[in-house]
Scaffold this active site. Structure first.
Site, PDB file in Angstrom:
ATOM      1  N   ILE A  97       3.533  -5.212  -5.159  1.00  0.00           N
ATOM      2  CA  ILE A  97       4.400  -5.642  -4.139  1.00  0.00           C
ATOM      3  C   ILE A  97       5.810  -5.311  -3.820  1.00  0.00           C
ATOM      4  O   ILE A  97       6.751  -5.076  -3.103  1.00  0.00           O
ATOM      5  CB  ILE A  97       3.921  -7.280  -3.532  1.00  0.00           C
ATOM      6  N   ASP A 180       0.485 -13.288  -1.313  1.00  0.00           N
ATOM      7  CA  ASP A 180      -0.128 -14.287  -2.065  1.00  0.00           C
ATOM      8  C   ASP A 180      -0.120 -13.928  -3.676  1.00  0.00           C
ATOM      9  O   ASP A 180      -0.316 -12.776  -3.767  1.00  0.00           O
ATOM     10  CB  ASP A 180      -1.570 -14.594  -1.571  1.00  0.00           C
ATOM     11  N   GLY A 322      -4.139  -7.916  -2.071  1.00  0.00           N
ATOM     12  CA  GLY A 322      -3.124  -8.945  -1.668  1.00  0.00           C
ATOM     13  C   GLY A 322      -1.727  -8.710  -2.042  1.00  0.00           C
ATOM     14  O   GLY A 322      -1.248  -7.794  -1.874  1.00  0.00           O
ATOM     15  N   GLU A 323      -1.207  -9.765  -2.529  1.00  0.00           N
ATOM     16  CA  GLU A 323       0.365  -9.830  -2.648  1.00  0.00           C
ATOM     17  C   GLU A 323       1.246  -9.745  -1.445  1.00  0.00           C
ATOM     18  O   GLU A 323       2.588  -9.647  -1.613  1.00  0.00           O
ATOM     19  CB  GLU A 323       0.631  -8.882  -4.100  1.00  0.00           C
ATOM     20  N   GLY A 324       0.839  -9.151  -0.299  1.00  0.00           N
ATOM     21  CA  GLY A 324       1.672  -8.771   0.806  1.00  0.00           C
ATOM     22  C   GLY A 324       1.612  -7.407   0.924  1.00  0.00           C
ATOM     23  O   GLY A 324       2.390  -6.894   1.774  1.00  0.00           O
TER      24      GLY A 324
END
Length: 357
Positions: A97, A180, A322-324
C-alpha cells in the site's frame, strides 16, 4: 461529537449540480457518453463537491489496523503476530500500500485502533504517518462471546471518524481511501457481510490468505456458529459490529462517515473495507452517495456486498490483498474523470460540428 450528531449532518449530494454535470457530459466533444463509467464518476464528483470546477490535489489512504480474537479458531493461514510485523512494514514504507500510495502522490495514515502490538508512534517517514488510538487490545473471540461491547463498537466508529476528520481538515484532503490490516479480519468481515446482506455464509466466505479446503470449511462453520450464537440484528449496525465485527471495521465505517461529513469522496477497498461501508450505509443510507468502489476483490463475498450497496467497481484485477491497495489504484481513474469533465471542451466551446462525429 457523538456519532448521532455526525449522522445528522450528512446531507445528500447536490442534485442541481449533478444535473448540470450531466448536461455538460452530453455536450463534450465525443460521441454521447463515450467515456462510459468515467462520465458517471465525473458527474458524481461534481455533485459531491457541489462544484463544476473539480481539482483533486490532496489525497490520503487511511489504513486501520486491529487484531481479532477469532484468530484462535485457526481461520487464517498466518499467525496473529503478522499484524504487528505488517504495521512495521507500513511505517518503513516498503509494504504494497505504501508503494502504491507513493506512486499516486497519496499520503498513508496507519492507525492502530485495536491491535495487541506494543508499538510506539513514529515520526512520519516520507508520506507515512503512524498513530495509536486503541479502543481495546484486539476483539474477543466471537465464536465464544461477543467481539466487543456496544460501547466499544460505538467508540471504534467514533475513533475512525476523529482520525480521518482531523487529517481531512488539517491537510485539506479532497479524496480519501480506506484500508485495513488485521489477521483473521476476513472472518469478521464475512460475518458482518452475511448478516447485513442476508446471504448464505458459504456464498460470502472466501479463502482470505489462501487457506486450505479444511480451514475454509472450519472458517465457514465458525462464522455460522457465531451468527447463531449471537443473533445480531441486520438493521442495527452497532449490534452487528459488537457481536461479530472488528475494531478496524468499525473505524473504517468512521472514516467513511468523516468523508461524507466533510463532503468529499471516499474510495472503498476490498472485503474488509466494504464491511465497514455496509455499517456506514446502515447508519445513514446517504453515505453511499459519497462512495466509490475501488475494485472487485477475488473474495466471493465482495461482489455480494457491493451488489447490496449498489456500487460498481472501478477495477477488476483479481486482487485480494486489502491494505487499501485497490482503492489507491483506482484514484488515478477518478482523477481522470475529474479532468474529463473540466478540461474536455464541449462542441460549442471547441467549435466542432456535432454531426461531424
Amino acid at each position: 461529537m457523538k456519532v448521532e450528531e455526525i449522522l445528522s449532518k450528512i446531507v445528500p449530494i447536490n442534485e442541481e449540480i449533478y444535473k448540470q454535470a450531466n448536461q455538460r457530459t452530453s455536450k463534450l466533444i465525443m460521441p454521447y457518453r463515450a467515456m462510459g463509467y468515467l462520465n458517471d464518476i465525473s458527474e458524481q464528483l461534481c455533485a459531491i463537491y457541489s462544484s463544476m470546477s473539480l481539482k483533486i490535489e490532496n489525497k490520503a489512504v487511511f489504513v486501520m489496523a486491529a487484531d481479532h480474537g477469532v484468530a484462535e479458531e485457526d481461520v487464517s493461514a498466518y499467525p496473529q503476530q503478522v499484524t504487528c510485523e505488517m504495521i512495521k512494514a507500513f511505517i518503513k514504507g516498503n509494504a504494497t500500500i505504501t508503494v502504491l500510495a507513493r506512486l499516486n502522490n497519496c499520503s498513508t495514515i496507519v492507525a492502530d485502533v485495536g491491535t495487541k502490538c506494543d508499538l510506539s508512534e513514529k515520526e512520519p517517514i516520507g508520506q507515512n504517518q503512524f498513530i495509536i488510538k486503541k479502543v481495546k487490545n484486539g476483539t474477543n473471540n466471537f465464536a465464544k462471546q461477543p467481539a466487543m461491547t456496544k460501547e466499544e463498537a460505538y467508540n471504534s466508529i467514533l475513533t475512525g471518524f476523529k482520525i480521518a476528520d482531523e487529517y481531512i481538515t488539517s491537510k485539506k484532503l479532497n479524496l480519501i481511501a480506506t484500508g485495513d490490516m488485521g489477521i483473521a479480519n476476513t472472518t469478521a468481515a464475512s460475518a458482518v457481510g452475511a448478516c447485513i446482506t442476508k446471504n448464505n455464509v458459504e456464498l460470502i466466505t472466501g479463502r482470505g490468505t489462501l487457506i486450505t479446503d479444511d480451514t475454509l470449511e472450519n472458517k465457514i462453520a465458525i462464522i455460522k456458529k457465531s451468527l447463531n450464537l449471537h443473533n445480531p440484528s441486520p438493521n442495527d449496525p452497532i449490534d452487528v459490529l459488537s457481536k461479530v465485527g472488528g475494531l478496524e471495521i468499525g473505524a473504517i465505517a468512521g472514516v467513511i462517515l468523516a468523508a461524507c461529513y466533510n463532503k468529499i469522496p471516499v474510495v472503498i477497498d476490498g472485503l474488509i473495507s466494504t464491511a465497514g461501508a455496509l455499517l456506514a450505509y446502515k447508519l445513514n443510507p446517504l453515505t453511499k452517495q459519497y462512495m466509490f468502489a475501488g475494485h472487485l476483490s477475488y473474495e466471493p463475498g465482495h461482489s455480494l456486498m457491493l451488489s447490496y450497496l449498489g456500487l460498481r467497481p472501478i477495477l477488476q484485477l483479481d486482487m485480494r490483498l486489502g491494505e487499501g491497495s485497490g482503492a489507491v489504484l483506482a484514484m488515478p481513474i477518478i482523477e481522470a474523470a475529474a479532468k474529463i469533465i473540466t478540461q474536455v471542451a464541449t462542441f460549442d466551446e471547441a467549435q466542432v460540428t456535432k454531426s461531424s462525429l
